[in-house]
Design a protein around this motif. Structure first.
Motif, PDB file in Angstrom:
ATOM      1  N   SER A   1       0.862  -1.114  -0.088  1.00  0.00           N
ATOM      2  CA  SER A   1      -0.065  -0.401   0.315  1.00  0.00           C
ATOM      3  C   SER A   1       0.647   0.871  -0.196  1.00  0.00           C
ATOM      4  O   SER A   1       0.879   2.341  -0.507  1.00  0.00           O
ATOM      5  CB  SER A   1      -0.769   0.055   0.953  1.00  0.00           C
ATOM      6  OG  SER A   1      -1.962  -1.311   1.187  1.00  0.00           O
TER       7      SER A   1
ATOM      8  N   PHE B   1       2.914   1.789  -3.215  1.00  0.00           N
ATOM      9  CA  PHE B   1       1.324   2.306  -4.400  1.00  0.00           C
ATOM     10  C   PHE B   1       1.012   3.104  -4.017  1.00  0.00           C
ATOM     11  O   PHE B   1       0.906   4.634  -5.170  1.00  0.00           O
ATOM     12  CB  PHE B   1       0.020   1.569  -4.262  1.00  0.00           C
ATOM     13  CG  PHE B   1      -1.277   1.371  -4.946  1.00  0.00           C
ATOM     14  CD1 PHE B   1      -1.376   1.222  -6.798  1.00  0.00           C
ATOM     15  CD2 PHE B   1      -1.432   2.347  -4.956  1.00  0.00           C
ATOM     16  CE1 PHE B   1      -1.954   1.601  -7.041  1.00  0.00           C
ATOM     17  CE2 PHE B   1      -3.151   2.516  -5.601  1.00  0.00           C
ATOM     18  CZ  PHE B   1      -3.103   2.364  -6.951  1.00  0.00           C
TER      19      PHE B   1
ATOM     20  N   VAL C   1      -3.128   4.873 -12.481  1.00  0.00           N
ATOM     21  CA  VAL C   1      -3.594   3.909 -11.459  1.00  0.00           C
ATOM     22  C   VAL C   1      -3.378   2.203 -11.865  1.00  0.00           C
ATOM     23  O   VAL C   1      -3.044   1.320 -11.369  1.00  0.00           O
ATOM     24  CB  VAL C   1      -5.277   3.756 -11.184  1.00  0.00           C
ATOM     25  CG1 VAL C   1      -5.645   2.441  -9.988  1.00  0.00           C
ATOM     26  CG2 VAL C   1      -4.747   5.190 -10.160  1.00  0.00           C
TER      27      VAL C   1
ATOM     28  N   ALA D   1      -2.777  -1.676  -9.800  1.00  0.00           N
ATOM     29  CA  ALA D   1      -4.125  -1.669  -9.061  1.00  0.00           C
ATOM     30  C   ALA D   1      -5.467  -2.447  -9.703  1.00  0.00           C
ATOM     31  O   ALA D   1      -5.190  -2.714 -11.514  1.00  0.00           O
ATOM     32  CB  ALA D   1      -5.015  -0.176  -8.928  1.00  0.00           C
TER      33      ALA D   1
ATOM     34  N   GLU E   1      -6.575  -1.385  -4.616  1.00  0.00           N
ATOM     35  CA  GLU E   1      -4.425  -1.450  -4.976  1.00  0.00           C
ATOM     36  C   GLU E   1      -3.931  -2.386  -3.600  1.00  0.00           C
ATOM     37  O   GLU E   1      -5.537  -2.973  -3.597  1.00  0.00           O
ATOM     38  CB  GLU E   1      -4.845   0.316  -3.887  1.00  0.00           C
ATOM     39  CG  GLU E   1      -5.115   0.007  -2.580  1.00  0.00           C
ATOM     40  CD  GLU E   1      -4.052  -0.509  -1.243  1.00  0.00           C
ATOM     41  OE1 GLU E   1      -2.696  -0.566  -1.752  1.00  0.00           O
ATOM     42  OE2 GLU E   1      -3.984  -0.782  -0.124  1.00  0.00           O
TER      43      GLU E   1
END
Length: 116
Positions: free
Chosen positions: A20, A23, A81, A86, A105
C-alpha cells in the motif's frame, strides 16, 4: 492544527502495508512513516492516517467505507493507477456531479477517484 469534532485520522486495513505504501508513494507522492512491519502512517493525503496489517479488508459491497479521491484528469489517473498495479473494479462511470472509477490497490483496499 486539527479542529475538534472533525474527522482527523483514518486507519485502513491492508493485506500488505508495504505494498500500500509503495502504491500511494508512486501514485500521489504521499509521505510515510513506518512503525514496524504492521503499521505505516501516511501524511500529505488531505487527511492523515495509516495502514495496519490485517488478514481481511472491507469493501463497499461488504459494508466498508469507500474512500474517494479527487482528480483534475480522470483519464490520466486511471492510466496511472493501472500502470502501477491497481485492479479496476468499476470502470469510469457517470454520476450526478461528475465521473469516477473504482479500484483495488495492492493492499486490498477499494477506493475511487472522481472528477467533475
Amino acid at each position: 492544527m486539527s479542529l475538534p469534532d472533525q474527522i482527523n485520522y483514518l486507519e485502513l486495513p491492508s493485506l500488505n502495508p508495504q505494498a500500500s505504501k509503495d502504491f500511494f508513494t508512486a501514485l500521489f507522492g504521499w509521505r510515510f512513516e513506518d512503525y514496524g512491519p504492521d503499521y505505516i502512517a501516511f501524511f500529505g493525503a488531505g487527511i492523515d492516517g495509516g495502514f495496519y496489517r490485517s488478514n481481511i479488508v472491507a469493501t463497499p459491497a461488504q459494508g466498508g467505507t469507500l474512500v474517494v479521491l479527487k482528480s483534475a484528469n480522470l483519464a490520466q489517473s486511471l492510466a496511472e493507477v493501472t500502470a502501477i498495479g491497481a485492479t479496476i473494479v468499476k470502470p469510469i462511470f457517470s454520476f450526478p456531479g461528475g465521473h469516477r472509477f473504482e479500484f483495488l490497490e495492492p493492499g486490498g483496499n477499494q477506493l475511487a477517484i472522481w472528477a467533475e
